[in-house]
Design an enzyme around this catalytic site. Structure first.
Site, PDB file in Angstrom:
ATOM      1  N   LYS A 112       7.252 -13.382   4.130  1.00 30.51           N
ATOM      2  CA  LYS A 112       7.924 -12.844   5.320  1.00 30.51           C
ATOM      3  C   LYS A 112       9.039 -13.763   5.799  1.00 30.51           C
ATOM      4  CE  LYS A 112       4.036 -10.062   6.900  1.00 30.51           C
ATOM      5  NZ  LYS A 112       2.938  -9.912   7.865  1.00 30.51           N
ATOM      6  N   LYS A 196       1.329  -3.198  -3.385  1.00 26.12           N
ATOM      7  CA  LYS A 196       0.329  -2.571  -2.520  1.00 26.12           C
ATOM      8  C   LYS A 196       1.007  -1.575  -1.590  1.00 26.12           C
ATOM      9  CE  LYS A 196       0.547  -5.711   1.374  1.00 26.12           C
ATOM     10  NZ  LYS A 196      -0.046  -6.619   2.327  1.00 26.12           N
ATOM     11  N   LYS A 199       2.624  -1.092   5.295  1.00 20.37           N
ATOM     12  CA  LYS A 199       3.278  -0.566   6.487  1.00 20.37           C
ATOM     13  C   LYS A 199       4.767  -0.836   6.443  1.00 20.37           C
ATOM     14  CE  LYS A 199      -0.573  -1.282   9.704  1.00 20.37           C
ATOM     15  NZ  LYS A 199      -1.170  -2.624   9.747  1.00 20.37           N
TER      16      LYS A 199
END
Ligand code: TYM
Length: 333
Positions: A112, A196, A199
């Protein structure tokens, strides 16, 4: 009954099928045999700097999805993390025994922060796993049901619990075990079965949102990327696309993957997709009806969370008191 704790971040209007299959089905299965605490990780959601009104709305929507998914406030304690001040308080104590390098090795942080750049990367993003460790340690949780992507954070939590015990006495913290069920711990993106379902990167058709139009979800299943060849077999390494569809199929029907494979012998990918699309729609339609019903009464939703918070607070206050005492903080007179 041994304790469990887990949580999801209310960072979107809707949870996705990975959250449901990888985490929520386990939470539901465990709520009877364990003293279960399931929280809305709203403090964690602040790391994406959400719009304030959106965060509030998403927190309620996530609560409604918890209830619609089968979490029962009579059997489990459902609450919002921010309603229990002890989470942030314990996180501070833990941050003082967490190495800077140790926190810097968290792969989610590395990914991130690489995307956000050094000015966009906040201190909160860095200490995120420490807050997560506090969530778990605060409830003396023995077991933490999560998906595969949380494994490293759980490993850090275990290290911190062991460190506390070594420094401040063996029974200061419970060292938690992750509860990760291999076949469902990582549901993959339908368009990119190497990644994966998520969101944040959920592209147009890669993610199935629990609150999206069921017709759209059916289309996403039907246009899922599958693999070369045409035999339906469960082989995550060689056939990640088909294997992912089989995992979803199995999780939503409760049927064994092997049973499903046998039933589709001699059939084609298309057959499997058409049937799975129907299974997904049959799951989403009643789920969404329940969510709408819970959302139609926000005062009752807030009351559920208030009752959960009252229960959670008792345990949290006890643990924090014990930790504050062991580390040598002077008790208020
Ligand atoms: P979050 O909100 O990203 O995800 C919630 C849960 O869903 C699981 N999950 C998946 N499982 C299978 N396949 C996928 N594609 C998939 N994507 C997500 C996650 O593993 C998780 O179990 N840091 C946590 C929230 C948290 C927490 C905690 C969890 C805060 N404090 C304490 C456990 C204990 C998170 O971001 O989850």
């Amino acid at each position: 009954r041994p304790r469990i704790l887990s949580g999801m971040q209310p960072t979107q209007d809707s949870l996705h099928l990975g959250n449901y299959i990888g985490a929520m089905t386990q939470w539901v299965a465990l709520q009877d045999d364990y003293d279960a605490f399931y929280m809305l990780a709203d403090l964690h959601a602040l790391t994406v700097n959400p719009d304030p009104a959106a965060l509030r709305e998403r927190t309620r929507r996530t609560a409604a999805q918890y209830l619609a998914g089968g979490l029962d406030p009579q059997r489990a304690t459902l609450f919002a993390q921010s309603h229990i001040p002890e989470h942030a308080e314990l996180a501070w104590v833990l941050s003082c025994i967490t190495g800077y390098g140790e926190a810097g090795r968290m792969t989610q942080f590395k990914d991130k922060s690489a995307k956000r750049g050094s000015e966009g990367t906040t201190v909160g993003l860095f200490t995120y796993p420490v807050l997560m460790a506090a969530d778990i340690i605060l409830y003396d949780a023995a077991l933490v049901p999560v998906g595969e992507d949380q494994r490293q954070h759980l490993e850090l939590t275990r290290n911190l619990a062991e460190r506390i015990n070594a420094r401040y006495g063996e029974d200061t913290a419970v060292v938690p075990e992750p509860h990760i069920v291999k076949s469902i711990a990582k549901i993959f993106d339908l368009q990119n079965p190497e990644a994966k379902m998520s969101k944040s990167i959920g592209g147009a058709k890669g993610t199935i949102w629990l609150l999206e139009d069921p017709k759209r979800a059916a289309k996403a299943i039907k246009s899922a990327v599958t693999d070369a060849g045409d035999t339906i077999a469960y082989d995550p390494a060689a056939k990640p696309g088909v294997s992912n569809l089989l995992s979803i199929y199995s999780a939503l029907t409760g049927r064994d993957i092997q049973d499903i494979v046998t039933a589709y012998e001699g059939k084609q990918y298309g057959h499997l997709k058409v049937d799975l699309a129907e299974i997904v729609v049959d799951f989403l339609v009643p789920f969404q009806a329940k969510v709408d019903e819970y959302l139609s009464d926000p005062a009752e939703l807030d009351a559920v969370l208030a009752r959960g918070a009252a229960r959670a607070r008792e345990t949290a206050a006890q643990t924090l008191g014990r930790v504050y005492d062991r580390v040598g903080l002077l008790a208020p007179a």
